[in-house]
Write an enzyme that holds these catalytic residues in place. Structure first.
Site, PDB file in Angstrom:
ATOM      1  N   THR A   1       0.751  -1.344   0.059  1.00  0.00           N
ATOM      2  CA  THR A   1      -0.029  -0.003  -0.001  1.00  0.00           C
ATOM      3  C   THR A   1       0.824   1.117  -0.023  1.00  0.00           C
ATOM      4  O   THR A   1       2.118   1.194   0.604  1.00  0.00           O
ATOM      5  CB  THR A   1      -0.852   0.014   1.309  1.00  0.00           C
ATOM      6  OG1 THR A   1      -1.485  -1.099   1.380  1.00  0.00           O
ATOM      7  CG2 THR A   1      -1.877   0.984   1.336  1.00  0.00           C
TER       8      THR A   1
ATOM      9  N   THR B   1      -3.162   0.660  -3.189  1.00  0.00           N
ATOM     10  CA  THR B   1      -2.553  -0.609  -3.349  1.00  0.00           C
ATOM     11  C   THR B   1      -2.795  -1.598  -4.223  1.00  0.00           C
ATOM     12  O   THR B   1      -3.984  -1.753  -4.878  1.00  0.00           O
ATOM     13  CB  THR B   1      -3.155  -1.104  -1.607  1.00  0.00           C
ATOM     14  OG1 THR B   1      -2.176  -2.287  -1.415  1.00  0.00           O
ATOM     15  CG2 THR B   1      -4.432  -1.629  -1.679  1.00  0.00           C
TER      16      THR B   1
ATOM     17  N   GLN C   1      -6.078  -8.656  -3.834  1.00  0.00           N
ATOM     18  CA  GLN C   1      -6.994  -8.334  -2.899  1.00  0.00           C
ATOM     19  C   GLN C   1      -7.980  -9.417  -2.355  1.00  0.00           C
ATOM     20  O   GLN C   1      -8.603  -9.104  -1.286  1.00  0.00           O
ATOM     21  CB  GLN C   1      -7.806  -7.095  -3.366  1.00  0.00           C
ATOM     22  CG  GLN C   1      -6.867  -5.996  -3.417  1.00  0.00           C
ATOM     23  CD  GLN C   1      -6.151  -5.472  -2.333  1.00  0.00           C
ATOM     24  OE1 GLN C   1      -6.484  -5.805  -0.932  1.00  0.00           O
ATOM     25  NE2 GLN C   1      -5.419  -4.305  -2.363  1.00  0.00           N
TER      26      GLN C   1
ATOM     27  N   SER D   1     -10.971  -3.424   4.161  1.00  0.00           N
ATOM     28  CA  SER D   1      -9.671  -2.798   4.071  1.00  0.00           C
ATOM     29  C   SER D   1      -9.275  -2.078   5.321  1.00  0.00           C
ATOM     30  O   SER D   1      -9.827  -1.498   5.902  1.00  0.00           O
ATOM     31  CB  SER D   1      -9.577  -1.770   2.709  1.00  0.00           C
ATOM     32  OG  SER D   1      -8.264  -1.119   2.838  1.00  0.00           O
ATOM     33  N   SER D   2      -8.048  -1.959   5.519  1.00  0.00           N
ATOM     34  CA  SER D   2      -7.408  -1.174   6.527  1.00  0.00           C
ATOM     35  C   SER D   2      -6.970   0.486   5.946  1.00  0.00           C
ATOM     36  O   SER D   2      -6.568   1.240   6.893  1.00  0.00           O
ATOM     37  CB  SER D   2      -6.193  -1.534   7.314  1.00  0.00           C
ATOM     38  OG  SER D   2      -6.487  -2.890   7.742  1.00  0.00           O
TER      39      SER D   2
END
Length: 566
Positions: A380, A398, A419, A451-452
């Protein structure tokens, strides 16, 4: 199955850099720069991407143009982290004062299924991380196209020009890029389209200093510059992806590309010490849990706590938020995500479980009020750009882990993401980052994985005063939180705020990761309070821009430059 993240894995998931406490500014590095006239500022993870943004600003572009130019350049020179084969979240404060959260997260192909990685009754995680089954439908191009059409000042060709030149003329790869190539050589060699670009004729990774030329990526960029997102989602590129996927037992089809849509999400807004924090909502967990952690910490006067107590309560707040993340968070089109996770009332109840004299060993997810009815709408890199016209941009983008799925689609130069590994392939089973999830983040056709990524804007009296975000898997959330604590509570200058020793706790495993730069006194104190301490070299990559009385201050990760000099 053990639900833990080994130290070596955590070290691989973040940008590990030699600690540097020096102030990072335009005069000292090329990572973060302010224009000579002071009208705009840029901070990225790579000097060439910052240069691309600055070139666009010099042509009369604004922060919108510069942010997209930087993102495109990163897809060339930082392709192990991001690119057009991946996805992004962007929080944009437009010049007219409105704010939008743009969702360019990848989606699962329509042929995807809940147990697609279960083989003979056993979960095969390699399938979600490498090769044809690992990728979702990329979304970054849709976001960039929308941004340029809505708020860009230049023609699309001018914004693409710097990235095209980098791909066509080549660039000398840096130490970080070379290390990523060496680390992934064996897997990269499995895919002919990838090996042709990233390995030499003997199948060996290019060394630092090698001039990497990417003619196929340059051609793809030229087509995008001329035709826009239509080429990507409706044209030749989508056809090439389908042909490769069919030949390699993949599930992505041209129709998946045609179906893809960028979504406008409602920004997550919360208050902290008189500031408004604007983040990204689900399927990002970043905005929700940055807000939740800060809300929990509002019950404590951090300025009156000792350094040990401050780090301790911050770690406990992280732990509580990540427990909720594992249970509640997912794509809001498929899962019920309670809005009251960011309620100050809920946070206050959680804060009461934090004691200053020890750790809470019985943390599990909580249940905020009206959890069933008050819901969010169904490796990312980060880019921060701002201008005095009022355009403020936070983009986190990312392809997931190093070089994503390790696949470059022949004829496109495009690295495909992996992903699909961000889904919970089986409830309770950790992904590559050690994060666990529930059915809320299970695989489904057309669904967006959790996602973060945490692109964030900070406002004071309704005006933007900071844009920031980070890279590093789940540590993104905790990096952003600590940057905000250090600037708002401790009132540190931005460079010092990003240089301070970091911690990370994600509930599972029950371990508190602490940079080795932290004092022995702090480390010993946290251990005595009951924290299961794990050492970690300097990690993460935060980019931020603040507006002060003196004008823009742009800072890129203080740990980056010396890392490349190693």
């Amino acid at each position: 199955m053990r639900h833990f993240l080994p130290l070596k894995v955590l070290q691989l998931m973040v940008t590990v850099c030699v600690f540097c406490s020096a102030v990072v500014c335009a005069e000292m590095t090329g990572y973060a720069r302010v224009t000579q006239d002071g009208r705009a500022a840029v901070a990225t993870v790579q000097p060439r991407a910052t240069e691309a943004a600055m070139a666009v600003l010099a042509e009369g572009g604004n922060a919108i143009d510069a942010a997209v130019a930087a993102a495109l350049a990163l897809g060339v020179v930082d392709g192990h982290n991001s690119g057009i084969g991946g996805g992004c979240f962007a929080v944009v404060h437009w010049a007219d004062g409105t704010i939008e959260a743009l969702d360019g997260r990848e989606t699962a192909p329509m042929l995807a299924s809940r147990d697609m990685y279960v083989v003979d009754g056993q979960l095969n995680r390699e399938l979600s991380r490498t090769g044809a089954l690992a990728s979702g439908i990329p979304g970054s191009v849709a976001v960039y196209d929308y941004m340029l059409k809505k708020g860009g000042a230049l023609k699309r060709e001018a914004v693409y020009r710097p990235a095209i030149a980098l791909a066509e003329q080549g660039f000398a790869i840096d130490q970080i890029y070379a290390e990523r190539l060496a680390r992934n050589r064996d897997v990269l060699a499995r895919f002919s389209g990838t090996a042709e670009v990233l390995l030499d004729d003997n199948g060996q990774p290019w060394p630092a200093g090698h001039k990497l030329v990417q003619p196929e990526l340059a051609k793809t960029y030229k087509q995008l510059a001329q035709q826009g997102a239509e080429y990507f989602y409706q044209g030749e590129l989508a056809k090439r992806v389908e042909l490769w996927m069919k030949a390699n037992n993949g599930l992505i089809r041209q129709s998946d590309f045609a179906r893809y849509q960028m979504l406008k999400r409602t920004p997550v807004r919360s208050q902290y010490r008189g500031y408004e924090v604007v983040g990204f909502g689900p399927p990002s967990s970043g905005g929700v849990h940055v807000a939740q952690i800060l809300n929990i910490l509002q019950s404590f006067d951090l300025t009156k706590l000792s350094e040990l107590q401050r780090y301790h309560v911050t770690a406990e707040a992280m732990k509580l938020a990540f427990a909720d993340r594992a249970f509640w968070l997912g794509d809001p089109a498929f899962a019920d995500v309670p809005k009251n996770l960011i309620s100050e009332t809920y946070a206050a109840s959680l804060s009461k479980t934090i004691a200053l004299d020890g750790t809470n060993k019985a943390v599990t997810h909580g249940t905020p009020a009206k959890a069933e009815i008050n819901l969010f709408d169904k490796h990312t890199t980060h880019i921060a750009v701002a201008d005095k016209a009022g355009n403020w941009v936070a983009i986190t983008t990312t392809v997931n882990t190093d070089f994503g799925s390790k696949v470059i689609i022949p004829g496109t130069g495009m690295v495909m993401n992996n992903q699909m590994d961000d889904f919970a392939a089986q409830p309770g089973v950790p992904n590559v980052y050690g994060l666990v999830g529930s059915e809320a983040n299970g695989i489904a056709p057309g669904k967006r994985p959790l996602s973060s990524m945490s692109p964030t804007l900070l406002l004071k009296d309704g005006r933007p005063v900071m844009t920031l975000g980070a890279a590093g898997g789940p540590t993104i959330i905790t990096q952003v939180v600590q940057a905000l604590i250090n600037t708002i509570d401790l009132q540190l200058p931005l460079a010092q705020a990003l240089s301070a020793a970091r911690i990370h706790h994600q509930w599972r495993p029950d371990a508190l990761y602490l940079e080795k730069s932290a004092s022995l006194e702090l480390r010993g104190g946290l251990h005595k309070l009951g924290h299961n301490m794990k050492d970690l070299g300097p990690y993460g990559s935060t980019q931020a821009i603040a507006f002060t009385k003196e004008g823009f201050v742009a800072v890129s990760e203080p740990r980056l430059e010396q890392r490349n000099r190693r």
